[in-house]
Design a protein around this motif. Structure first.
Motif, PDB file in Angstrom:
ATOM      1  N   PRO A   1      31.231   3.996 -28.682  1.00 13.26           N
ATOM      2  CA  PRO A   1      31.827   5.154 -27.984  1.00 13.26           C
ATOM      3  C   PRO A   1      32.458   4.803 -26.644  1.00 13.26           C
ATOM      4  N   ASP A   2      32.025   3.696 -26.017  1.00 13.34           N
ATOM      5  CA  ASP A   2      32.547   3.358 -24.680  1.00 13.34           C
ATOM      6  C   ASP A   2      34.029   3.006 -24.702  1.00 13.34           C
ATOM      7  N   PHE A   3      34.461   2.331 -25.760  1.00 14.20           N
ATOM      8  CA  PHE A   3      35.859   1.896 -25.768  1.00 14.20           C
ATOM      9  C   PHE A   3      36.659   2.399 -26.960  1.00 14.20           C
ATOM     10  N   TRP A   4      36.055   3.216 -27.816  1.00 16.33           N
ATOM     11  CA  TRP A   4      36.748   3.646 -29.031  1.00 16.33           C
ATOM     12  C   TRP A   4      37.208   5.098 -28.894  1.00 16.33           C
ATOM     13  N   ARG A   5      38.485   5.337 -29.085  1.00 21.08           N
ATOM     14  CA  ARG A   5      39.008   6.707 -29.031  1.00 21.08           C
ATOM     15  C   ARG A   5      39.791   7.016 -30.311  1.00 21.08           C
ATOM     16  N   VAL A   6      39.473   8.157 -30.907  1.00 22.35           N
ATOM     17  CA  VAL A   6      40.138   8.570 -32.146  1.00 22.35           C
ATOM     18  C   VAL A   6      41.293   9.505 -31.806  1.00 22.35           C
ATOM     19  N   ILE A   7      42.474   9.187 -32.325  1.00 20.23           N
ATOM     20  CA  ILE A   7      43.645  10.042 -32.126  1.00 20.23           C
ATOM     21  C   ILE A   7      43.977  10.709 -33.463  1.00 20.23           C
ATOM     22  N   ASP A   8      44.085  12.036 -33.430  1.00 18.05           N
ATOM     23  CA  ASP A   8      44.374  12.797 -34.647  1.00 18.05           C
ATOM     24  C   ASP A   8      45.870  12.721 -34.950  1.00 18.05           C
ATOM     25  N   VAL A   9      46.231  11.984 -35.993  1.00 21.69           N
ATOM     26  CA  VAL A   9      47.657  11.806 -36.271  1.00 21.69           C
ATOM     27  C   VAL A   9      48.204  12.789 -37.310  1.00 21.69           C
ATOM     28  N   SER A  10      47.425  13.862 -37.546  1.00 20.82           N
ATOM     29  CA  SER A  10      48.022  14.926 -38.369  1.00 20.82           C
ATOM     30  C   SER A  10      48.934  15.787 -37.480  1.00 20.82           C
ATOM     31  N   GLN A  11      48.889  15.533 -36.175  1.00 21.96           N
ATOM     32  CA  GLN A  11      49.724  16.276 -35.224  1.00 21.96           C
ATOM     33  C   GLN A  11      51.154  15.711 -35.224  1.00 21.96           C
ATOM     34  N   SER A  12      52.045  16.368 -34.455  1.00 19.41           N
ATOM     35  CA  SER A  12      53.434  15.909 -34.391  1.00 19.41           C
ATOM     36  C   SER A  12      53.504  14.535 -33.705  1.00 19.41           C
ATOM     37  N   ILE A  13      54.586  13.798 -33.943  1.00 16.21           N
ATOM     38  CA  ILE A  13      54.737  12.460 -33.339  1.00 16.21           C
ATOM     39  C   ILE A  13      54.693  12.527 -31.798  1.00 16.21           C
ATOM     40  N   PRO A  14      55.417  13.480 -31.152  1.00 11.37           N
ATOM     41  CA  PRO A  14      55.336  13.551 -29.680  1.00 11.37           C
ATOM     42  C   PRO A  14      53.919  13.823 -29.178  1.00 11.37           C
ATOM     43  N   LYS A  15      53.158  14.670 -29.923  1.00  9.23           N
ATOM     44  CA  LYS A  15      51.787  14.999 -29.496  1.00  9.23           C
ATOM     45  C   LYS A  15      50.876  13.759 -29.646  1.00  9.23           C
ATOM     46  N   VAL A  16      51.103  12.998 -30.695  1.00  2.46           N
ATOM     47  CA  VAL A  16      50.321  11.772 -30.905  1.00  2.46           C
ATOM     48  C   VAL A  16      50.584  10.790 -29.764  1.00  2.46           C
ATOM     49  N   LEU A  17      51.861  10.648 -29.393  1.00  2.00           N
ATOM     50  CA  LEU A  17      52.200   9.736 -28.295  1.00  2.00           C
ATOM     51  C   LEU A  17      51.590  10.248 -26.993  1.00  2.00           C
ATOM     52  N   ASP A  18      51.680  11.564 -26.800  1.00  2.00           N
ATOM     53  CA  ASP A  18      51.128  12.163 -25.586  1.00  2.00           C
ATOM     54  C   ASP A  18      49.608  11.912 -25.487  1.00  2.00           C
ATOM     55  N   ASP A  19      48.891  12.133 -26.570  1.00  2.00           N
ATOM     56  CA  ASP A  19      47.432  11.892 -26.593  1.00  2.00           C
ATOM     57  C   ASP A  19      47.133  10.416 -26.295  1.00  2.00           C
ATOM     58  N   SER A  20      47.983   9.533 -26.840  1.00  2.00           N
ATOM     59  CA  SER A  20      47.770   8.095 -26.619  1.00  2.00           C
ATOM     60  C   SER A  20      47.943   7.766 -25.142  1.00  2.00           C
ATOM     61  N   LEU A  21      48.996   8.321 -24.536  1.00  2.00           N
ATOM     62  CA  LEU A  21      49.284   8.000 -23.130  1.00  2.00           C
ATOM     63  C   LEU A  21      48.208   8.563 -22.204  1.00  2.00           C
ATOM     64  N   VAL A  22      47.722   9.759 -22.539  1.00  2.00           N
ATOM     65  CA  VAL A  22      46.625  10.355 -21.737  1.00  2.00           C
ATOM     66  C   VAL A  22      45.414   9.419 -21.770  1.00  2.00           C
ATOM     67  N   THR A  23      45.128   8.864 -22.952  1.00  2.00           N
ATOM     68  CA  THR A  23      43.975   7.959 -23.077  1.00  2.00           C
ATOM     69  C   THR A  23      44.217   6.653 -22.316  1.00  2.00           C
ATOM     70  N   LEU A  24      45.444   6.140 -22.398  1.00  2.00           N
ATOM     71  CA  LEU A  24      45.750   4.894 -21.661  1.00  2.00           C
ATOM     72  C   LEU A  24      45.556   5.121 -20.168  1.00  2.00           C
ATOM     73  N   LYS A  25      45.952   6.329 -19.700  1.00  2.00           N
ATOM     74  CA  LYS A  25      45.772   6.650 -18.270  1.00  2.00           C
ATOM     75  C   LYS A  25      44.292   6.742 -17.943  1.00  2.00           C
ATOM     76  N   GLU A  26      43.549   7.413 -18.812  1.00  2.00           N
ATOM     77  CA  GLU A  26      42.099   7.585 -18.612  1.00  2.00           C
ATOM     78  C   GLU A  26      41.412   6.218 -18.435  1.00  2.00           C
ATOM     79  N   PHE A  27      41.906   5.215 -19.153  1.00  2.83           N
ATOM     80  CA  PHE A  27      41.313   3.877 -19.086  1.00  2.83           C
ATOM     81  C   PHE A  27      42.001   2.981 -18.043  1.00  2.83           C
ATOM     82  N   GLY A  28      42.918   3.575 -17.280  1.00  3.24           N
ATOM     83  CA  GLY A  28      43.572   2.825 -16.203  1.00  3.24           C
ATOM     84  C   GLY A  28      44.522   1.738 -16.680  1.00  3.24           C
ATOM     85  N   LEU A  29      45.043   1.889 -17.916  1.00  3.83           N
ATOM     86  CA  LEU A  29      45.915   0.847 -18.454  1.00  3.83           C
ATOM     87  C   LEU A  29      47.387   1.103 -18.143  1.00  3.83           C
TER      88      LEU A  29
END
Ligand code: TMP
Length: 208
Positions: free
Chosen positions: A179-207
């Protein structure tokens, strides 16, 4: 292994999860990072990729496939990834398209023992673990529909729904284990929403 000086980001997901599209979007934000794919990523690894991946109709024992993926991985991690993460080679960080979690998900679904996969992978990678895994998750029923219209199917894409369900379950098992480093992204969503969720997570991890 000592703590890495540079970050390691891993992308995982089943067939038809839109992983490739997501990676394209993410890479725009990861300037000066090094990107590698598995199997492959080195000249030797690409040869192994052709051998294990682009062979239709040739019998490959699941353990033999696992060891081929592991050989490709050992070469990539030891000659490229670790030197970059330790600051001996250029690169702000490393983005990996698949890691040994793919072996855990796919080869365990072909009945290779999970404990063996974990143990051999640890040896092949010197125990290197990522700072973040983005796991693109999609119900296999939906993924198979998406993949139906593609003409770049590999030998796993041809497998039945039950196989892809086992792959998904094994991935979700890892999400609970790490759980510390694993994040699940729901890709049944639209492509922009998937990218947005990914970027939010990258920010959360300071990447980014
Ligand atoms: P991809 O390049 O489209 O991600 O496809 C890689 C294929 O290889 C995919 O079907 C999953 C499979 N694979 C394994 O079965 N085990 C592994 O360890 C890796 C890295 C990939």
């Amino acid at each position: 292994m000592t703590e890495n000086k540079k970050p390691l980001l891993v992308i995982e997901g089943g067939s038809g999860s839109g992983k490739t599209t997501a990676i394209k979007g993410i890479r725009e934000y990861l300037q000066d990072w090094k990107f590698f794919r598995e199997p492959g990523g080195t000249d030797y690894g690409e040869l192994l990729r052709t051998a294990v991946q682009e062979t239709h109709g040739i019998e490959i024992d699941p353990m033999a496939a696992f060891l081929t993926y592991s050989a490709s991985r050992a070469n990539l991690i030891n000659t490229r990834v670790i030197p970059i993460l330790e600051g001996l080679r250029e690169g702000k960080g490393v983005l990996l398209d698949r890691y040994w979690f793919s072996s855990y998900a796919y080869q365990s679904s072909e009945k290779v023992d999970k404990a063996i996969i974990v143990a051999v992978s640890k040896i092949a990678t010197k125990g290197l673990m990522p700072d973040l895994v983005l796991h693109y998750d999609l119900a296999p029923e939906l993924a198979m529909v998406r993949k139906m219209n593609c003409d770049d199917k590999d030998r796993y894409d041809m497998k039945e729904l039950a196989f892809h369900s086992r792959v998904r379950d094994a991935y979700l098992e890892l999400s609970v284990k790490y759980p510390d480093f694993w994040r699940v992204i729901d890709v049944s969503q639209s492509i922009p929403k998937v990218l947005d969720d990914s970027l939010v997570t990258l920010k959360e991890f300071g990447l980014i």
